[in-house]
Design an enzyme around this catalytic site. Structure first.
Site, short mmCIF file in Angstrom:
data_model
loop_
_atom_site.label_atom_id
_atom_site.label_comp_id
_atom_site.label_asym_id
_atom_site.label_seq_id
_atom_site.Cartn_x
_atom_site.Cartn_y
_atom_site.Cartn_z
N GLU A 78 86.45 9.52 76.58
CA GLU A 78 86.31 8.90 77.59
C GLU A 78 85.12 9.47 78.34
OE1 GLU A 78 90.00 7.60 79.99
OE2 GLU A 78 90.64 9.52 78.72
N ARG A 308 96.83 18.86 68.20
CA ARG A 308 95.57 19.20 69.17
C ARG A 308 95.44 20.67 69.16
NH1 ARG A 308 96.48 16.93 74.85
NH2 ARG A 308 94.49 17.80 75.04
N LYS A 318 89.29 18.60 84.02
CA LYS A 318 88.45 18.20 85.03
C LYS A 318 88.59 18.47 86.41
CE LYS A 318 85.64 14.44 86.53
NZ LYS A 318 85.58 12.82 86.20
#
Length: 636
Positions: A78, A308, A318
């Protein structure tokens, strides 16, 4: 009206000179091509694709089976932030998997949510993929398919497999057995069985602007009785807030946008992805992924999930990094104390070290929770065999060798590495040298082996040792300002004193531009604990006040200039900066440009690994410490 909040993601050696003492190991040589230098002694390259989980995934749909003609993968970030260390695993897996089988990998920007998407992120993501040494088959955008996706949404409605829902957030939670419906059976939305023509008309009304955010959404008609939440009538299209409706590529054409659950599998299908590799947080989504492809009767890629990569002792979100920047705890997204890829690049971590680290960890379905010190250990191991060595003094203390003439000059040959392929260089040895302040002690002791009154030490690669005779101090501060020494070169040619230790040094020789002055930034962990988020007063309360130490008076030997000219170190694909031919393609005639500053890497012997920072100028050299030479940097 309490409206629905629609998630974008499901959650879930040299000849002797007058018999000098033996030096530490190191071979001096001429300067052959650096290309012959040894490769890092890391795990076998690409081993994570040859055995284990990813090998098994390949065997499920292999070239040999005839099921596919070419392996095709994609990396679909993204574009709403900068990539971090966790993304490096996804990049390495998707691009590496395709490369392993001579296939192709797309870089696809999942740009279906205008909120937070900015041009800087698109550019930074593409740059980081290239920096890591990968070149996508093509750069694509989910938004390239907005018209096609819309048509398929209408087709799904006409098949009675989607409907327009007007329920509130609370109502949807209850339908799914949550909120006020906690513990109760799941039940369908009141609009689920409306006529297809009605849903089609309402969907077009959504498209044309009749409804505002949360007043209507297109949901897929799946299976509410299934135990998998990803089958509970997921959203396919939603209406974003007015301030977030303008898309960076399509402008104001669309008032509605497709969700991840609707878009991802279809874009995989459009691009002919053979192996859709993602993290285990999307494991439950495999069912809805396959369901939608089947319902629309389109090519169905094979989705498989791996664990992950998480790194403790830092923050990657973020929102938190923005807060760190805004509050001045870090200078920017590329602050070397962060673990975004642009920050790791600025800090001087080579891309090959990151890929080697990922390969070293291997790939399974289990999540990799890694401490920062393990990552740094992997970086050290990589740098040990890929960068040259120089002498650098962080906190200089002048030593005058009183029995040498004022114009004394010897040129000392010093190898750049243990590996002969790195070559060697000469540096001046003069009456005045600078040593590390921590390598001198006013009062000697039996367990101390560096310079002290009456004690002899070797100077790395210098012909003979020195012995401290006295020292001067500042009467106001009590700080040692100068050390006096004698040169232990026997006049009769006998065996010189053999020192128990060697220390690094830099000579004063203006004619040789020595020493070079520099400011060194030594970075430590930004946080005090392994889990900043767990601090009762919030992650900012866990900030380490000693996360950056500045050494404004550091000195480097003159060999640095050759290291600068020969950069990048190491010469990796992602750091070879070249101009392109008129057709935009790399060619043999491409002209090399200046390397990025952080590719000027070296080991400061006995100190740490360093690189040049982007803020350096012709007047001021700024160095960043990449990692220390060992985890515990304390000296005896």
């Amino acid at each position: 009206m309490d409206t629905a909040s629609i998630p974008e993601r499901p959650k879930a050696p040299k000849a002797k000179k007058e018999r000098p003492p033996k030096q530490p190991k190191g071979t001096t040589t001429s300067k052959p091509k650096r290309a012959e230098a040894a490769k890092p002694a890391t795990a076998e390259a690409q081993s994570m694709f040859k055995v284990g989980f990813l090998s098994e995934v390949y065997q499920e749909r292999s070239l040999e089976s005839g099921a596919i003609r070419k392996v095709v993968t994609r990396f679909p970030p993204e574009p709403n932030g900068f990539l971090h260390i966790g993304h490096s695993k996804a990049i390495a897996i998707n691009f590496g998997f395709a490369k392993q089988y001579d296939g192709e990998c797309y870089l696809r920007f999942d740009d279906t949510n205008p909120k937070g998407e900015e041009p800087q992120y698109f550019a930074a993501i593409e740059e980081m993929v290239e920096w890591l040494g990968f070149k996508p088959k093509r750069v694509t955008y989910s938004s390239d398919n907005f018209d096609r996706l819309y048509a398929l949404a209408e087709a799904l409605i006409q098949k009675d497999r989607a409907y327009v829902c007007h329920c509130t957030k609370a109502e949807i939670m209850a339908q799914r057995g949550g909120g006020e419906g906690e513990g109760k059976p799941r039940y369908p939305c009141a609009h689920r069985d409306r006529p297809t023509a009605e849903s089609l008309a309402e969907f077009r009304a959504m498209r044309d602007g009749k409804y505002e955010t949360g007043e209507a959404a297109l949901r897929m008609k799946q299976n509410l009785d299934d135990g998998n939440p990803q089958m509970w009538d997921l959203f396919a299209y939603r209406i974003p807030d007015k301030e977030h409706r303008t898309h960076h590529r399509t402008g104001d054409k669309w008032r509605i946008y497709p969700t991840y659950d609707f878009t991802h599998c279809l874009c995989d299908s459009f691009e002919g992805i053979t192996h859709s590799l993602c993290t285990t947080e999307f494991e439950l989504s495999r069912m809805s992924y396959e369901w939608l492809c089947d319902e629309l009767e389109v090519y169905k890629p094979m989705q498989r999930e791996y664990g992950r990569l998480n790194v403790s002792g830092t923050v990657l979100s973020k929102r938190k990094i923005v807060e760190l920047v805004n509050r001045g705890h870090v200078c920017a997204w590329d602050d070397p104390r962060l673990y975004t890829l642009i920050a790791l690049r600025r800090r001087g971590v080579p891309p090959g070290a990151i890929l080697s680290f990922v390969n070293e960890l291997g790939v399974t379905k289990a999540t990799s929770n890694i401490e920062l010190k393990r990552f740094e250990t992997s970086i050290r191991r990589y740098l040990e065999l890929t960068v040259p060595r120089l002498m650098l003094v962080l906190e200089p203390l002048a030593v005058i060798i009183d029995d040498l003439d004022d114009d004394h000059l010897e040129m000392v040959d010093v190898p750049f590495s243990k590996d002969p392929a790195y070559g060697s260089h000469t540096i001046p040895f003069t009456k005045t040298v600078y040593i590390e302040r921590s390598d001198f002690r006013e009062v000697d002791s039996d367990d101390y082996f560096r310079l002290a009154p009456g004690k002899t030490v070797g100077l790395l690669k210098a012909p003979f040792p020195i012995t401290c005779t006295s020292f001067d101090k500042d009467p106001a501060t009590g700080e040692v300002t100068l050390v006096h020494a004698k040169y232990e070169k026997p006049l009769d040619g006998s065996e010189p004193k053999k020192p128990k230790s060697f220390i690094h040094w830099v000579a004063s020789s203006p004619a040789h531009n020595s020493p070079l002055k520099a400011t060194v930034r030594a970075f430590n962990p930004l946080f005090k604990s392994d889990n900043p988020a767990a601090h009762p007063d919030g992650f900012l309360a866990d900030i380490n006040p000693g996360s950056e130490n500045i050494y404004p008076n550091a000195m480097i030997e003159s060999g640095f200039e050759e290291i600068r000219r020969r950069a990048p170190w190491p010469a990796e694909a992602g750091e070879r900066v070249t101009k392109t031919d008129p057709n935009g393609q790399n060619s043999d005639a491409a002209v090399s440009t200046e390397p990025r500053p952080e590719t000027i890497r070296f080991q400061g012997m006995r100190v740490a690994y360093f690189c040049v920072d982007r803020e350096s100028t012709a007047e001021e050299l700024i160095l960043n410490r990449i990692v220390s030479l060992k985890e515990d940097t304390g000296k005896e």
